[in-house]
Design an enzyme around this catalytic site. Sequence first.
Site, PDB file in Angstrom:
ATOM      1  N   ASN A  46      72.969-155.267  28.782  1.00 23.43           N
ATOM      2  CA  ASN A  46      71.627-155.498  28.258  1.00 23.43           C
ATOM      3  C   ASN A  46      71.203-154.366  27.315  1.00 23.43           C
ATOM      4  OD1 ASN A  46      69.068-156.501  27.892  1.00 23.43           O
ATOM      5  ND2 ASN A  46      68.446-156.359  30.044  1.00 23.43           N
ATOM      6  N   HIS A 131      62.937-162.093  43.880  1.00 20.62           N
ATOM      7  CA  HIS A 131      61.946-161.098  43.464  1.00 20.62           C
ATOM      8  C   HIS A 131      60.540-161.682  43.581  1.00 20.62           C
ATOM      9  CE1 HIS A 131      64.818-158.707  40.582  1.00 20.62           C
ATOM     10  NE2 HIS A 131      65.343-158.917  41.773  1.00 20.62           N
ATOM     11  N   ARG A 156      62.276-159.139  47.542  1.00 16.74           N
ATOM     12  CA  ARG A 156      61.996-157.842  46.922  1.00 16.74           C
ATOM     13  C   ARG A 156      60.560-157.832  46.455  1.00 16.74           C
ATOM     14  NH1 ARG A 156      64.210-155.110  41.267  1.00 16.74           N
ATOM     15  NH2 ARG A 156      62.369-156.171  40.468  1.00 16.74           N
ATOM     16  N   TYR A 168      57.372-151.185  36.039  1.00 19.36           N
ATOM     17  CA  TYR A 168      58.654-151.877  36.181  1.00 19.36           C
ATOM     18  C   TYR A 168      58.553-153.006  37.223  1.00 19.36           C
ATOM     19  CZ  TYR A 168      63.034-153.242  38.092  1.00 19.36           C
ATOM     20  OH  TYR A 168      64.045-154.040  38.567  1.00 19.36           O
ATOM     21  N   ASP A 220      62.473-151.715  44.943  1.00 16.81           N
ATOM     22  CA  ASP A 220      63.307-151.014  43.962  1.00 16.81           C
ATOM     23  C   ASP A 220      62.478-149.924  43.283  1.00 16.81           C
ATOM     24  OD1 ASP A 220      65.049-150.266  41.925  1.00 16.81           O
ATOM     25  OD2 ASP A 220      65.569-152.332  41.370  1.00 16.81           O
ATOM     26  N   HIS A 222      63.802-147.905  41.042  1.00 14.25           N
ATOM     27  CA  HIS A 222      64.371-147.832  39.696  1.00 14.25           C
ATOM     28  C   HIS A 222      64.654-146.405  39.231  1.00 14.25           C
ATOM     29  CE1 HIS A 222      65.120-150.334  36.006  1.00 14.25           C
ATOM     30  NE2 HIS A 222      65.438-151.150  36.983  1.00 14.25           N
ATOM     31  N   GLU A 246      65.714-149.247  47.204  1.00 13.22           N
ATOM     32  CA  GLU A 246      66.786-149.274  46.199  1.00 13.22           C
ATOM     33  C   GLU A 246      66.555-148.233  45.109  1.00 13.22           C
ATOM     34  OE1 GLU A 246      67.225-153.207  44.698  1.00 13.22           O
ATOM     35  OE2 GLU A 246      68.039-152.558  42.767  1.00 13.22           O
ATOM     36  N   GLU A 272      73.714-150.272  40.837  1.00 15.40           N
ATOM     37  CA  GLU A 272      73.783-151.299  39.783  1.00 15.40           C
ATOM     38  C   GLU A 272      74.230-150.737  38.437  1.00 15.40           C
ATOM     39  OE1 GLU A 272      69.679-152.537  40.321  1.00 15.40           O
ATOM     40  OE2 GLU A 272      69.172-151.800  38.330  1.00 15.40           O
ATOM     41  N   ARG A 293      75.628-151.440  45.358  1.00 17.73           N
ATOM     42  CA  ARG A 293      75.091-152.520  44.517  1.00 17.73           C
ATOM     43  C   ARG A 293      75.869-152.747  43.229  1.00 17.73           C
ATOM     44  NH1 ARG A 293      71.295-155.247  44.561  1.00 17.73           N
ATOM     45  NH2 ARG A 293      70.289-154.571  42.650  1.00 17.73           N
ATOM     46  N   HIS A 322      74.252-156.322  42.314  1.00 19.97           N
ATOM     47  CA  HIS A 322      73.182-156.579  41.352  1.00 19.97           C
ATOM     48  C   HIS A 322      73.261-158.036  40.891  1.00 19.97           C
ATOM     49  CE1 HIS A 322      71.255-154.939  37.360  1.00 19.97           C
ATOM     50  NE2 HIS A 322      70.329-155.241  38.244  1.00 19.97           N
ATOM     51  N   ASP A 326      69.900-160.370  33.506  1.00 23.38           N
ATOM     52  CA  ASP A 326      70.623-159.813  32.352  1.00 23.38           C
ATOM     53  C   ASP A 326      72.129-159.770  32.551  1.00 23.38           C
ATOM     54  OD1 ASP A 326      70.637-157.577  34.003  1.00 23.38           O
ATOM     55  OD2 ASP A 326      69.290-156.415  32.744  1.00 23.38           O
ATOM     56  N   GLU A 349      71.686-160.313  45.365  1.00 23.33           N
ATOM     57  CA  GLU A 349      70.436-160.450  44.622  1.00 23.33           C
ATOM     58  C   GLU A 349      70.486-161.705  43.755  1.00 23.33           C
ATOM     59  OE1 GLU A 349      69.765-157.386  41.659  1.00 23.33           O
ATOM     60  OE2 GLU A 349      67.598-157.715  41.675  1.00 23.33           O
ATOM     61  N   TRP A 412      63.537-144.809  33.094  1.00 24.69           N
ATOM     62  CA  TRP A 412      62.843-146.099  33.137  1.00 24.69           C
ATOM     63  C   TRP A 412      63.295-146.879  34.360  1.00 24.69           C
ATOM     64  CZ3 TRP A 412      64.753-151.201  32.913  1.00 24.69           C
ATOM     65  CH2 TRP A 412      63.725-152.185  32.997  1.00 24.69           C
TER      66      TRP A 412
HETATM   67  O1  EZ4 Z   1      65.882-153.710  36.223  1.00 19.80           O
HETATM   68  O2  EZ4 Z   1      68.899-155.360  35.323  1.00 19.80           O
HETATM   69  O3  EZ4 Z   1      67.635-154.737  41.012  1.00 19.80           O
HETATM   70  N1  EZ4 Z   1      67.498-155.147  39.922  1.00 19.80           N
HETATM   71  C1  EZ4 Z   1      67.190-154.427  38.877  1.00 19.80           C
HETATM   72  C2  EZ4 Z   1      67.187-155.156  37.587  1.00 19.80           C
HETATM   73  C3  EZ4 Z   1      67.172-154.225  36.396  1.00 19.80           C
HETATM   74  C4  EZ4 Z   1      67.557-155.007  35.206  1.00 19.80           C
HETATM   75  C5  EZ4 Z   1      67.371-154.234  33.939  1.00 19.80           C
HETATM   76  O4  EZ4 Z   1      67.328-155.182  32.927  1.00 19.80           O
HETATM   77  O5  EZ4 Z   1      66.957-153.255  38.970  1.00 19.80           O
HETATM   78  O6  EZ4 Z   1      66.147-156.085  37.552  1.00 19.80           O
HETATM   79 CO    CO Z   2      67.644-152.537  40.888  1.00 19.53          CO
END
Ligand code: EZ4
Ligand code: CO
Length: 412
Positions: A46, A131, A156, A168, A220, A222, A246, A272, A293, A322, A326, A349, A412
């Site tokens: 992505n 999600h 999630r 996010y 998550d 992130h 996560e 991931e 993951r 994961h 994407d 997931e 991010w």
């Molecule tokens: O944010 O792959 O657990 N899932 C994630 C994803 C990521 C995306 C980024 O595009 O963290 O949703």
């Molecule tokens: Co994630």
Amino acid sequence: PGWIGRTVPDVIERVEVLVSSPSRNYVTLRLTTRDGIVGLGDATVNGRELAVASYLRDHVGPLLIGRDPGRIEDTWQYLYRGVYWRRGPIGMAAIGAVDIALWDILGKRAGQPLYALLGGRVRDRLATYRHAFGWDLPALLEQVDAHREAGFENIRVQAGVPGLDVVYGVTKDNTVYEPAGRAAAPAEEIWDTEAYLRSMPGVIAGVREHVGDAVGLLHDAHHRLTPIQAARLGKALEPVGMYWLEDVTPAEDPEALRLVRQHTTTPLAIGEVFNTIWDCQQLIENRLIDYIRVAVVHAGGISHLRKIFALAEVHGVRAAPHGPSDVSPISLAASIHLGVAVHNFAIQEYMGYPDLVHEAFPHAWHVADGHLQPGDEPGLGVTLNDELHHADDYEPAYLPVARRRDGTLTDW
Ligand code: EZ4
Ligand code: CO
């Protein structure tokens, strides 16, 4: 075409790299053999799609022509060890795509679904999670309830943060979430970890209160927290009884998770963004995580994921790949076939796809009773709807970048 009794093996005759955009961007590898067997692989990274497309088209494709598609492990080693500058997301996604496509060909040649070639089923159905998000708790609970009504047992949960404009995993108006924006450059977001830590435990506790004990709750972070912030979040969530927390800290620092683990019994998941077994060796061998993951496309395909999962099995770590929008439905198919055949596979997931993506990649895998099923088509059981794959649909799309309130770039 039968292969038993053949003296001359089949050979790869055609390599096509399709960059397409059935509502979002994907890179697909299509291999065709002399016997006319087609194998599909996903090579999507992505935000860097054209880099992996070029790597496949310009450097890998020409090396595949004339090779025996049945030599899957040898091809993997050739593409991995045959490059002096190895590893990294682009090269490993390219290897992943080739590997997935070769397993697809093997399954079709044998007339068997991929999971049968991976040792057969170890479970009747594969657990999954969806999600749910909402800017505030009531909006989040609406999505949680909708997933539960559809039969899903693990969810999630992501929520907005007071004082921030963008967060996010959430949209402010609670519409469809798609983090990649179509633009020439990434969007910039302001992130405030302290504000997040103040609000998120209460929101997640509110979800637990609403759903009772029977639902698995995941969250998550992130990769945004420091180890001590992650420890604080893990401890705050202990009364909630999370399925997992996560990506609490940046993934390249395994020692960070040792510190987190020393402070909390909340289960940890990460991986991931990993590309190889060496990215997670320390985490697994030292039992610093509960769930690994790694994604089938980004960590070198089915062949390499099996090795990672075998290492994890020895150390009591469970697999939970994961599964975002994407990576294409080809990747998800590979993951689901692994999921029903690998003993220490915990959960897959399933973020879901826009309708056009399902149409562009017709697939045998499906959801039944809140669980995933691979279907019984030979190989991966995914085909391409050629009309929905046009290279000229491609427009750059980027994931956002994040800055702290003082302007410093952060994760991010
Ligand atoms: O944010 O792959 O657990 N899932 C994630 C994803 C990521 C995306 C980024 O595009 O963290 O949703
Ligand atoms: Co994630």
